[in-house]
Design an enzyme around this catalytic site. Structure first.
Site, PDB file in Angstrom:
ATOM      1  N   ARG A  59       9.071  -6.827   5.525  1.00 34.35           N
ATOM      2  CA  ARG A  59       7.837  -6.368   4.887  1.00 34.35           C
ATOM      3  C   ARG A  59       6.805  -7.498   4.946  1.00 34.35           C
ATOM      4  O   ARG A  59       7.147  -8.670   4.781  1.00 34.35           O
ATOM      5  CB  ARG A  59       8.101  -6.021   3.418  1.00 34.35           C
ATOM      6  CG  ARG A  59       8.875  -4.719   3.209  1.00 34.35           C
ATOM      7  CD  ARG A  59       8.011  -3.498   3.544  1.00 34.35           C
ATOM      8  NE  ARG A  59       8.675  -2.248   3.239  1.00 34.35           N
ATOM      9  CZ  ARG A  59       9.376  -1.520   4.112  1.00 34.35           C
ATOM     10  NH1 ARG A  59       9.514  -1.928   5.353  1.00 34.35           N
ATOM     11  NH2 ARG A  59       9.913  -0.379   3.747  1.00 34.35           N
TER      12      ARG A  59
ATOM     13  N   HIS B  66       4.206  -1.551  12.670  1.00 33.67           N
ATOM     14  CA  HIS B  66       5.358  -1.087  11.868  1.00 33.67           C
ATOM     15  C   HIS B  66       6.145  -0.017  12.632  1.00 33.67           C
ATOM     16  O   HIS B  66       6.323   1.115  12.164  1.00 33.67           O
ATOM     17  CB  HIS B  66       4.868  -0.528  10.514  1.00 33.67           C
ATOM     18  CG  HIS B  66       5.933  -0.549   9.444  1.00 33.67           C
ATOM     19  ND1 HIS B  66       5.676  -0.893   8.147  1.00 33.67           N
ATOM     20  CD2 HIS B  66       7.249  -0.253   9.495  1.00 33.67           C
ATOM     21  CE1 HIS B  66       6.797  -0.807   7.433  1.00 33.67           C
ATOM     22  NE2 HIS B  66       7.761  -0.416   8.235  1.00 33.67           N
TER      23      HIS B  66
HETATM   24  C1  GLV Z   1      10.680   1.170   7.203  1.00 34.27           C
HETATM   25  O1  GLV Z   1       9.980   0.237   7.101  1.00 34.27           O
HETATM   26  C2  GLV Z   1      11.781   1.450   6.338  1.00 34.27           C
HETATM   27  O2  GLV Z   1      11.827   0.910   5.222  1.00 34.27           O
HETATM   28  O3  GLV Z   1      12.657   2.236   6.736  1.00 34.27           O
END
Ligand code: GLV
Length: 313
Positions: A225, A273
């Site tokens: 993150r 992401h």
């Molecule tokens: C993606 O970032 C997840 O948490 O699966």
């Protein structure tokens, strides 16, 4: 028949909804965004980044399912109902995808692709020193289900892999797992890969102090993150040569704002992401199976993927 509320804004939401409904034929799944419904009627919620009102009056929930491995979007939700078991995806095909992404990132640094790219721009034919994969040291910060997938893939590609986790429990036979003094772990790495959940302990954890403990010129990959990284410290570490490159799949603010200095930094590569997109079939199967188990009498607190809310993952 149980009623299940659903929320996701991802592109694949229609498909997820359709498959969930197919797997849970005897139950009714209701798309929160499309309906005006009575929240009290719902027994389960399945969601990714639900809006504030999603849980309002949802007093009958037996379990809440995250459509992701991460549950920071739920733990930090201002109206998360208290005492309702939270369940996250455990791997569900994401581990392999993230392992593939990290393998690329490691290979790219190990085989000097960034440097060769720059040399090409300068029209320079200049072989760089060769290093054997077994001498290339990759450290995984975080060693949960996904960290393990990443570790095993890198190990089978011949890399020298180690990991660091907060608690030593759950070690791994083939990959050395350190806990305790993080300096011992960091000081021997060529690449640091962060595969951490976002918790109060991991927020801003990757800062000047931590990066300063890596050998000079190390590389950094983040598939956890963005809030774990102090972006200003990362940029300084790159500018000073403490770090050579950073491959970031996650940023503190997503989407990353156009004015962010991360975009144009020469030593940073950004992806939006995408290292471990939700694998729809596996995720739906996992969630549907859990709901059917509870409906058949299982206790939600025995489900795989049950979150420890205090720990934050
Ligand atoms: C993606 O970032 C997840 O948490 O699966």
């Amino acid at each position: 028949m149980a009623k299940i509320s659903f929320y996701s804004k991802e592109q694949h939401r229609e498909k997820v909804l359709r498959l969930l409904q197919e797997r849970l034929k005897d139950h009714q799944i209701v798309d929160w965004a499309q309906s005006d419904f009575n929240a009290e009627e719902f027994t389960y919620a399945i969601c990714w980044h639900p809006p504030t009102k999603f849980f309002r009056n949802a007093s009958g929930l037996k379990a809440i399912f995250s459509l992701a491995a991460g549950v920071d979007h739920l733990i930090n939700h201002p109206e998360l109902p208290e005492g309702v078991p939270l369940v996250r995806l455990t791997d569900a095909g994401m581990g392999d995808k993230i392992a593939e992404y990290v393998h690329y990132g490691v290979l790219r640094t190990h085989r000097c692709f960034d440097q060769y790219y720059r040399l090409q721009k300068a029209h320079q034919w200049q072989p760089l020193p060769d290093r054997h994969a077994a001498d290339f040291r990759v450290g995984l910060l975080g060693f949960g289900v996904i960290g393990r997938s990443v570790g095993h893939r890198l190990q089978s590609a011949g890399y020298n892999v180690s990991a660091f986790r907060r608690s030593k429990a759950d070690g791994d036979q083939s990959i050395p797992v350190l806990s305790g003094n993080i300096t011992d772990f960091l000081q021997n790495l060529d690449v640091l890969v962060a595969v951490l959940p976002l918790t109060p302990q991991t927020t801003n954890m990757i800062n000047a102090d931590l990066l300063g403990k890596l050998p000079q010129g190390a590389h950094f990959i983040n598939v956890g993150r963005g809030d774990q990284v102090v972006e200003k410290d990362l940029i300084e570490a790159l500018n000073s040569g403490q770090l050579s490159t950073a491959l970031l799949d996650v940023c503190a603010t997503e989407p990353l704002p156009p004015e962010s200095p991360l975009w144009s930094h020469e030593q940073i590569t950004i992806t939006p992401h995408v290292s471990g997109p939700t694998q729809i079939t596996q995720s739906v199967d996992q969630i549907a199976e859990s709901i059917l188990k509870i409906e058949a009498g299982a206790d939600a607190t025995d489900l795989p993927g049950l979150v420890d809310n205090k720990r934050g993952y």
